[in-house]
Design a protein around this motif. Structure first.
Motif, PDB file in Angstrom:
ATOM      1  N   THR A 119       0.838  -1.204   0.000  1.00  0.00           N
ATOM      2  CA  THR A 119       0.000   0.000   0.000  1.00  0.00           C
ATOM      3  C   THR A 119       0.871   1.251   0.000  1.00  0.00           C
ATOM      4  N   TYR A 120       1.879   1.278   0.875  1.00  0.00           N
ATOM      5  CA  TYR A 120       2.793   2.428   0.915  1.00  0.00           C
ATOM      6  C   TYR A 120       3.560   2.570  -0.406  1.00  0.00           C
ATOM      7  N   LEU A 121       3.959   1.423  -0.981  1.00  0.00           N
ATOM      8  CA  LEU A 121       4.726   1.449  -2.230  1.00  0.00           C
ATOM      9  C   LEU A 121       3.879   1.994  -3.371  1.00  0.00           C
ATOM     10  N   ARG A 122       2.651   1.517  -3.485  1.00  0.00           N
ATOM     11  CA  ARG A 122       1.777   1.945  -4.585  1.00  0.00           C
ATOM     12  C   ARG A 122       1.393   3.414  -4.476  1.00  0.00           C
ATOM     13  N   LYS A 123       1.268   3.905  -3.253  1.00  0.00           N
ATOM     14  CA  LYS A 123       0.900   5.301  -3.046  1.00  0.00           C
ATOM     15  C   LYS A 123       2.122   6.220  -3.006  1.00  0.00           C
ATOM     16  N   ASP A 124       3.299   5.613  -3.235  1.00  0.00           N
ATOM     17  CA  ASP A 124       4.547   6.376  -3.252  1.00  0.00           C
ATOM     18  C   ASP A 124       4.787   7.096  -1.927  1.00  0.00           C
ATOM     19  N   GLN A 125       4.400   6.439  -0.829  1.00  0.00           N
ATOM     20  CA  GLN A 125       4.613   6.994   0.512  1.00  0.00           C
ATOM     21  C   GLN A 125       5.916   6.414   1.071  1.00  0.00           C
ATOM     22  N   ARG A 126       7.018   6.989   0.623  1.00  0.00           N
ATOM     23  CA  ARG A 126       8.323   6.393   0.938  1.00  0.00           C
ATOM     24  C   ARG A 126       8.671   6.492   2.416  1.00  0.00           C
ATOM     25  N   GLY A 127       8.327   7.623   3.021  1.00  0.00           N
ATOM     26  CA  GLY A 127       8.603   7.771   4.447  1.00  0.00           C
ATOM     27  C   GLY A 127       7.904   6.694   5.263  1.00  0.00           C
ATOM     28  N   ARG A 128       6.642   6.439   4.957  1.00  0.00           N
ATOM     29  CA  ARG A 128       5.905   5.407   5.690  1.00  0.00           C
ATOM     30  C   ARG A 128       6.442   4.012   5.373  1.00  0.00           C
ATOM     31  N   LEU A 129       6.865   3.809   4.107  1.00  0.00           N
ATOM     32  CA  LEU A 129       7.433   2.510   3.742  1.00  0.00           C
ATOM     33  C   LEU A 129       8.727   2.255   4.509  1.00  0.00           C
ATOM     34  N   ILE A 130       9.555   3.287   4.640  1.00  0.00           N
ATOM     35  CA  ILE A 130      10.810   3.138   5.383  1.00  0.00           C
ATOM     36  C   ILE A 130      10.526   2.858   6.852  1.00  0.00           C
ATOM     37  N   ALA A 131       9.557   3.580   7.444  1.00  0.00           N
ATOM     38  CA  ALA A 131       9.186   3.343   8.849  1.00  0.00           C
ATOM     39  C   ALA A 131       8.645   1.926   9.040  1.00  0.00           C
ATOM     40  N   TYR A 132       7.884   1.460   8.050  1.00  0.00           N
ATOM     41  CA  TYR A 132       7.355   0.093   8.094  1.00  0.00           C
ATOM     42  C   TYR A 132       8.491  -0.933   8.057  1.00  0.00           C
ATOM     43  N   MET A 133       9.491  -0.699   7.203  1.00  0.00           N
ATOM     44  CA  MET A 133      10.607  -1.641   7.085  1.00  0.00           C
ATOM     45  C   MET A 133      11.463  -1.659   8.341  1.00  0.00           C
ATOM     46  N   GLU A 134      11.555  -0.524   9.016  1.00  0.00           N
ATOM     47  CA  GLU A 134      12.355  -0.467  10.242  1.00  0.00           C
ATOM     48  C   GLU A 134      11.803  -1.373  11.342  1.00  0.00           C
ATOM     49  N   GLN A 135      10.512  -1.680  11.267  1.00  0.00           N
ATOM     50  CA  GLN A 135       9.891  -2.529  12.274  1.00  0.00           C
ATOM     51  C   GLN A 135      10.124  -4.018  12.007  1.00  0.00           C
ATOM     52  N   LEU A 136      10.585  -4.336  10.789  1.00  0.00           N
ATOM     53  CA  LEU A 136      10.787  -5.736  10.428  1.00  0.00           C
ATOM     54  C   LEU A 136      12.111  -6.251  10.996  1.00  0.00           C
ATOM     55  N   THR A 137      12.179  -7.532  11.228  1.00  0.00           N
ATOM     56  CA  THR A 137      13.395  -8.168  11.748  1.00  0.00           C
ATOM     57  C   THR A 137      14.004  -9.049  10.664  1.00  0.00           C
ATOM     58  N   ASP A 138      15.229  -9.519  10.919  1.00  0.00           N
ATOM     59  CA  ASP A 138      15.895 -10.399   9.951  1.00  0.00           C
ATOM     60  C   ASP A 138      15.108 -11.676   9.706  1.00  0.00           C
ATOM     61  N   GLU A 139      14.365 -12.116  10.710  1.00  0.00           N
ATOM     62  CA  GLU A 139      13.619 -13.356  10.578  1.00  0.00           C
ATOM     63  C   GLU A 139      12.520 -13.255   9.510  1.00  0.00           C
ATOM     64  N   GLU A 140      12.117 -12.031   9.182  1.00  0.00           N
ATOM     65  CA  GLU A 140      11.072 -11.869   8.165  1.00  0.00           C
ATOM     66  C   GLU A 140      11.645 -11.864   6.747  1.00  0.00           C
ATOM     67  N   ASN A 141      12.975 -11.926   6.642  1.00  0.00           N
ATOM     68  CA  ASN A 141      13.665 -12.207   5.381  1.00  0.00           C
ATOM     69  C   ASN A 141      13.382 -11.240   4.240  1.00  0.00           C
ATOM     70  N   LEU A 142      13.156  -9.984   4.559  1.00  0.00           N
ATOM     71  CA  LEU A 142      13.151  -8.946   3.527  1.00  0.00           C
ATOM     72  C   LEU A 142      14.581  -8.838   2.992  1.00  0.00           C
TER      73      LEU A 142
END
Length: 392
Positions: free
Chosen positions: A147-170
């Motif tokens: 959703t963040y990617l499609r709406k070009d909301q990069r700040g929110r996408l970055i904040a979303y990624m910061e919450q992910l851990t290595d175990e989620e394998n992004l």
């Protein structure tokens, strides 16, 4: 043909290599290939996070020869002009650093020139970060991230990624920062897989990149040889040089430069590609002619004016052809042809040349017509590709 990547090693963390392969889907420009390759090359060389600026500098180095030396287009054109920011950045660099770069600059030379002219490249660099760093991660994102990617909301996408851990394998996370100083942090699990399978993964990216560039440069030969700097040891000129030297030994006549008419030192001459090798991507005998070393350096990567030089070039090619089939020894064999047969393996692979040009019985008119019929379209295609004309 299957373009997916298959890795036999199974990791305990269950990395999804199908998602990794899908990163190269849906590309309209070549950015994804160069961005991904740059990341892989840099994480092999160094630890820690990678800035957008570092990655883009690596992309420019990687694509420099492809754009400047081989004149390939890295993406589609719009209104007849290049809309590819990587291609444009390279052209800007080449314009401002021409006097600083050698004919075949190393990565270190290019990085030095990039840093020196960084202010002139800033606009293209920023544009290169608009979409690719984010869209490359498309296969790894869940509904929220998409959703963040499609709406070009990069700040929110970055904040979303910061919450992910290595175990989620992004594959990687983007660490917020200012402009080109945003950073990429590659997942440790993916880093290990890349280290263990580096040659397989980079070969797979190269294969996909070649397919993409061939589609964007239809009719250009040897694309696979034009996505990295050419090594001198891939050239196959020794047998062809020996053929011309043998012509001197047999006939007693000196070899000459078709462009100037001057006699050449049999021990110190070059073989010039009438149509530049960087375009034609081979060392075929029908495209080679003796030339002085200094003049060959001057001609470099340019086309000789066809109307001015083709006739002399073709007549000298026929001179060599006559020697191949006309000089017989006491056993009835063609002495010169023995040298020609050694040359054939490396310098005569075109079917038309083997079956029509270098066969016994061609008159001079027939020989020149066959040569012109096959060489002129190659010459014209190189000219359309952007190769400049050489002025003596």
């Amino acid at each position: 043909m299957d373009r997916k990547i298959h890795l036999e090693i199974i990791y305990e963390n269950n990395l999804d290599t199908d998602k990794f392969a899908r990163m190269l889907d849906n590309k309209s420009q070549s950015y994804k290939f160069y961005w991904l390759e740059a990341i892989l090359r840099l994480i092999i060389e160094m630890e820690g996070d990678l800035s957008f600026d570092q990655i883009i500098n690596e992309m420019i180095c990687d694509a420099w020869h492809t754009v400047t030396h081989y004149h390939l287009r890295l993406g589609p054109t719009v209104n007849g002009k290049s809309e590819n920011f990587l291609e444009h950045a390279i052209n800007v660099l080449n314009e401002h650093a021409r006097d600083e770069l050698s004919q075949n600059p190393s990565r270190e030379e290019l990085l030095l020139a990039i840093n020196k002219n960084d202010d002139k490249l800033k606009n293209d660099k920023y544009r290169l970060t608009d979409y690719v760093p984010y869209k490359l991660l498309y296969p790894f994102l869940d509904d929220e991230g998409l959703t963040y990617l499609r709406k070009d909301q990069r700040g929110r996408l970055i904040a979303y990624m910061e919450q992910l851990t290595d175990e989620e394998n992004l594959f990687y996370r983007i660490i917020d920062g200012s402009g080109l100083w945003k950073k990429v942090r590659v997942n440790n699990n993916w880093r290990k897989l890349i280290f263990d399978n580096y040659s397989v993964i980079t070969s797979w990216i190269k294969y996909n990149k070649v397919q993409f560039l061939q589609d964007r440069n239809p009719g250009v030969p040897g694309i696979i040889y034009k996505i990295s700097p050419e090594s001198d040891n891939v050239r196959r000129l020794e047998k062809a040089r020996d053929l011309w030297k043998t012509a001197v030994q047999i006939t007693g006549q000196p070899i000459r430069d078709i462009y100037t008419g001057e006699k050449l030192n049999v021990e110190r001459f070059d073989l010039d590609h009438f149509v530049p090798r960087s375009y034609i991507a081979n060392d075929e005998l029908w495209n080679l002619t003796p030339m002085s070393k200094n003049l060959n350096s001057s001609k470099n990567n340019k086309l000789p004016p066809w109307d001015k030089y083709f006739k002399g070039f073709a007549e000298y090619q026929f001179y060599l052809y006559q020697l191949i089939f006309a000089i017989e020894d006491t056993h009835g064999n063609t002495a010169f042809q023995n040298k020609f047969e050694k040359c054939r393996r490396y310098n005569l692979n075109s079917i038309w040349a083997s079956e029509s040009l270098y066969i016994k019985g061609n008159t001079e008119e027939q020989f020149i017509n066959i040569l012109e019929h096959n060489l002129k379209p190659v010459y014209d295609a190189a000219k359309l590709q952007g190769y400049d004309l050489w002025r003596l």
